[in-house]
Design an enzyme around this catalytic site. Structure first.
Site, PDB file in Angstrom:
ATOM      1  N   ASP A 178       0.817  -1.212   0.000  1.00  0.00           N
ATOM      2  CA  ASP A 178       0.000   0.000   0.000  1.00  0.00           C
ATOM      3  C   ASP A 178       0.853   1.266   0.000  1.00  0.00           C
ATOM      4  OD1 ASP A 178      -2.388  -1.492   0.040  1.00  0.00           O
ATOM      5  OD2 ASP A 178      -2.280  -1.688   2.213  1.00  0.00           O
TER       6      ASP A 178
ATOM      7  N   CYS B  48      -0.120   3.855  18.041  1.00  0.00           N
ATOM      8  CA  CYS B  48       0.989   4.074  17.112  1.00  0.00           C
ATOM      9  C   CYS B  48       0.672   5.230  16.168  1.00  0.00           C
ATOM     10  CB  CYS B  48       1.261   2.801  16.317  1.00  0.00           C
ATOM     11  SG  CYS B  48       2.688   2.916  15.227  1.00  0.00           S
TER      12      CYS B  48
ATOM     13  N   CYS C 218       1.864  -5.605  14.411  1.00  0.00           N
ATOM     14  CA  CYS C 218       3.194  -5.728  13.805  1.00  0.00           C
ATOM     15  C   CYS C 218       4.224  -6.350  14.735  1.00  0.00           C
ATOM     16  CB  CYS C 218       3.674  -4.370  13.299  1.00  0.00           C
ATOM     17  SG  CYS C 218       4.052  -3.155  14.594  1.00  0.00           S
TER      18      CYS C 218
END
Length: 384
Positions: free
Chosen positions: A37, A125, A221
């Site tokens: 992306d 985040c 992640c």
């Protein structure tokens, strides 16, 4: 190296970035994670004719986080981002943000689980390293905007830019971006918000990007194997303290658990308390007593929730509102009682009882497709 072929675009590439001046005079900084992306965003920015700079934040070392050696997923992603930048012929910089990411996101994630909450680290985040720090870097580099690969839309509104859901509901990431401020939104660009994922991969193929077929990330992640409890117990060993599993209505002790970090509100699997007259679910977590409360599904029904540390993006419209309490949930009708934004606490009441609402999750408020704002769910009121 072969030249990058012209991309099959549905619109002029420069128009996708809403630049304040001609593209040839502009500079776009792209947040490059190494995924397809953000790589396509870099290719689109390059196709616009603007000067493009890619920035990648090194946020974590998975091997260090889990105690496994030689398992640094972040390093592979950085190499992919660098390869894409080389392919496009753009500048690319990597900044070490491991310390800040660990303190602001990973440590908070562990603490939330330890306190019996259901954390959403991707939102923290975005509020910290991804937007606050990247925006600062982009401005220091003299950029006209910061572009990311998020599937959301930035729409011009009467009172300034608005944040809207992506046109492809299956890809929409607006839930994770409710904390975006108006000042940040003015500088941010989301060129993928009008595109389906299939079109994004086609653009990656057309640009000859090496990660065109790279699978989408499915987990947090820094927990790529999906074992949240393992990383929490590595950081907070006390999270593995055993305790009682009790029936929320009768108080009867039904069994023992291996640490509350293994459980979240709404969970049914893994309780190991067979022989009950009806299915039982986790309906509450008492971290102080290391106690897991279980009960029938009807006890999960929530009528209202207190939402703290709220943010608002633009004025509050006088229209019906909806809310999401999970990223993949559909927005449901609500009423709002109290101020929204500037860190205020507000109360959302669901038109119909909502299931799976847990402290620690985000409550994100919408007016149609527009994101109005949101905050952290602090407590809930049962509808049972």
């Amino acid at each position: 190296m072969n030249a990058v072929a012209p991309l099959p675009l549905p619109a002029d590439a420069a128009d996708m970035f809403d630049l304040p001046r001609p593209a040839a005079e502009s500079r776009i900084v792209v947040a490059m994670s190494g995924g397809v992306d953000s790589s396509v965003v870099a290719a689109l920015a390059h196709a616009s004719g603007a000067e493009v700079i890619g920035i990648t934040l090194q946020l974590y070392d998975y091997g260090a986080a889990t105690g496994r050696k030689g398992a640094c997923c972040a390093g592979d992603d950085i190499q992919d981002a660098r390869a894409v930048a080389d392919r496009l012929g753009i500048a690319h910089y990597v900044f070490d943000h491991e310390s800040a990411f660990r303190e602001d996101v990973v440590e908070q994630f562990a603490d939330d689980y330890l306190s019996g909450r259901t954390p959403v680290p991707c939102i923290r985040c975005n509020m910290g390293p991804k937007f606050t720090d990247l925006l600062r870097m982009a401005r220091e580099l003299g950029a006209d905007c910061l572009a990311t690969g998020h599937y959301v839309r930035r729409v011009a509104g009467e009172h300034g830019p608005e944040l809207h859901r992506a046109l492809d509901p299956a890809r929409d990431q607006s839930y994770f971006l409710y904390g975006t401020t108006e000042t940040q939104l003015d500088f941010l660009r989301f060129p993928l918000g009008d595109l389906p994922k299939t079109a994004v991969r086609e653009l990656a193929e057309a640009a000859g990007l090496r990660n065109a077929a790279k699978p989408d990330s499915q987990d947090i992640c820094f927990v790529p194997d999906g074992d949240y409890a393992k990383i929490v117990k590595t950081m907070r060993p006390e999270g593995g303290t055993p305790g009682d599993i009790v029936h929320a209505q009768t108080g009867e002790v039904l069994g023992q658990h291996k640490g509350i970090v293994h459980y979240t509100v709404g969970q049914r699997r893994g309780l190991e308390i067979g022989g009950q007259p009806e299915p039982l679910y986790v309906v509450g977590l008492d971290a102080a007593a290391s106690r897991v409360k279980v009960g029938p599904k009807r006890l999960l029904a929530v009528q209202a929730a207190s939402v703290i540390e709220t943010n608002r993006i633009g004025p509050l419209p006088d229209v019906p509102l909806t809310a999401k309490v999970r990223s993949l949930a559909k927005p449901v009708p609500i009423t709002l009682d109290g101020s929204l934004g500037d860190g205020a606490t507000t109360r959302i009441t669901f038109e119909q009882p909502e299931f799976g609402v847990a402290p620690g999750q985000a409550g994100v408020i919408y007016a149609g497709d527009r994101v109005i704002g949101g905050g952290w769910i602090d407590s809930t009121e049962s509808a049972a």
